[in-house]
Design an enzyme around this catalytic site. Structure first.
Site, PDB file in Angstrom:
ATOM      1  CE1 TYR A  65      34.728  45.770  45.598  1.00 52.51           C
ATOM      2  CE2 TYR A  65      36.061  45.809  47.589  1.00 52.51           C
ATOM      3  CZ  TYR A  65      35.743  45.242  46.375  1.00 52.51           C
ATOM      4  OH  TYR A  65      36.440  44.138  45.934  1.00 52.51           O
ATOM      5  CE1 TYR A 115      35.664  45.250  39.432  1.00 51.09           C
ATOM      6  CE2 TYR A 115      37.030  43.379  38.837  1.00 51.09           C
ATOM      7  CZ  TYR A 115      35.811  43.890  39.208  1.00 51.09           C
ATOM      8  OH  TYR A 115      34.741  43.042  39.361  1.00 51.09           O
TER       9      TYR A 115
END
Ligand SMILES: [Zn+2]
Ligand SMILES: [Zn+2]
Ligand SMILES: [Zn+2]
Length: 369
Positions: A246, A338
């Site tokens: 990420y 998330y």
């Protein structure tokens, strides 16, 4: 003009079938956009001039897609090809053709920019959405002005076999994160210390996984359940395997709070707080990112987050790697939770608005953040 173009061997990119009334009765004319030529030089061509079976195939499939879309309403499909196509149909075909070209260009751009083995494909069979307008592909963190990423390791190992010897992870006080099959074997929450540029070992060291980047071919695709773009794998992924990192802009948490106030619901979901040991920094993947930018949230995800240290050993700035939690079949959408980004929330003063979740999992918590 036409003779010149054909003599040059240019490929026709067909847009629409819409014969003007003045054309010879009963002959189909196709509006052709010539590759490498501006739209102002488009010409109408009879079928016999077109040597592009693939484009003709796309044309007729777009046409039938559109007609089936509107069929629910008034179904007046013109069967007589000597009549012009209704403007709505030709407009749709033109937009679909332009979208196809734009998405292909974007796919080429992504593959030019990426520095890992896995290919990136782009697919939209759902709607007319084109490439995102304000998104830049990066392979690694992009520090905001004033933030320094110290990417020079101060310590390296001198093992002859990093799997068995007292290697980098042991020096950092943890165990080697991987087994012999390149799968992660430590629990989530355990940091990963990989071998770095100062280590004596070579590229085949079993402790060099995340640094090699994504190995799988992935596809950024338009979801049909209203979740915008998503990412699916085109190949089978074994459980506990590294899938992607990420990445985004590295900003201070104060700046993240400021941006959080400005962003809409979607923008907020790109803010990833680096809260492994402090809460000084946040990764913002809204404008700068890699494929992970497009990975959707699920409350029952198949990817899991790990903190990774390679050349940068600053515990305030871990790299974030996503590993599979189970075997993922080819064609399956990739998701991560998330909320794991905020697993230990050091700043309860956060005022970010909450975003509704559409993951559809049985265990769905209802919110993305
Ligand atoms: Zn070693
Ligand atoms: Zn090492
Ligand atoms: Zn090593």
């Amino acid at each position: 003009m036409l003779a010149t173009v054909l003599a040059m061997g240019a490929t026709a990119l067909m847009f629409a079938l819409e014969p003007p009334v003045s054309m010879t009765k009963g002959v189909e004319y196709y509006l052709v956009k010539w590759k490498g030529w501006p739209e102002s030089t488009n010409t109408w061509e009879p079928l016999r001039n077109l040597r592009c079976p693939q484009l003709l195939q796309q044309f007729s499939s777009d046409k039938s897609t559109y007609l089936s879309l509107v069929k629910k309403g008034k179904a007046n499909t013109p069967k007589n090809s000597s009549k012009p196509l209704p403007p709505a149909v030709s407009e749709y075909i033109v937009r679909k053709a332009k979208q196809r070209i734009a998405l292909q260009r974007w796919q080429d751009y992504l593959n030019r920019r990426k520095n890992h083995k896995g290919m990136i494909f782009v697919e939209n069979t759902v709607d007319l959405e084109g490439p995102p307008l304000d998104f830049y592909y990066i392979n690694e963190y992009r520090p905001a002005p004033g933030i320094i990423l110290n990417n020079e390791a101060t310590f390296g190992c001198s093992c002859t076999d990093c799997f068995f010897e007292k290697c980098c992870p042991i020096e950092a006080g943890v165990v080697l994160a991987y087994n012999k099959n390149q799968q992660i074997k430590v629990k989530p929450g355990t940091p990963i210390y990989e071998c770095n540029s100062r280590c004596q070992c070579g590229p085949d060291c079993p402790n060099r996984i995340v640094q090699k980047g994504t190995q799988y071919s992935l596809c950024i695709f338009r979801t049909s359940n209203g979740c915008g773009w998503g990412v699916k794998t085109l190949v089978k992924i074994k459980k506990m395997s590294f899938v992607m990192e990420y990445v985004g802009e590295v900003i201070t948490s104060e700046e993240a709070e400021r941006r959080g106030q400005l962003y809409d619901n979607q923008g907020i979901t790109y803010l990833f707080d680096l809260d492994y040991e402090s809460d000084e920094f946040t990764v913002d993947a809204a404008r700068y990112g890699n494929v992970s930018h497009f990975v959707n949230h699920s409350c029952d995800p198949n990817l899991q987050v790990f903190n990774v240290f390679i050349d940068n050993l600053d515990t305030r700035l871990p790299r974030i790697a996503l590993f599979s939690t189970r075997t993922i079949k080819a064609g399956e959408e990739l998701t991560f939770d998330y909320q794991m980004k905020d697993s230990i929330d050091h700043s309860p003063a956060k005022k970010r608005i909450r975003t509704e979740c559409k993951c559809g999992a049985e265990t769905c918590r209802g919110y993305l953040n």
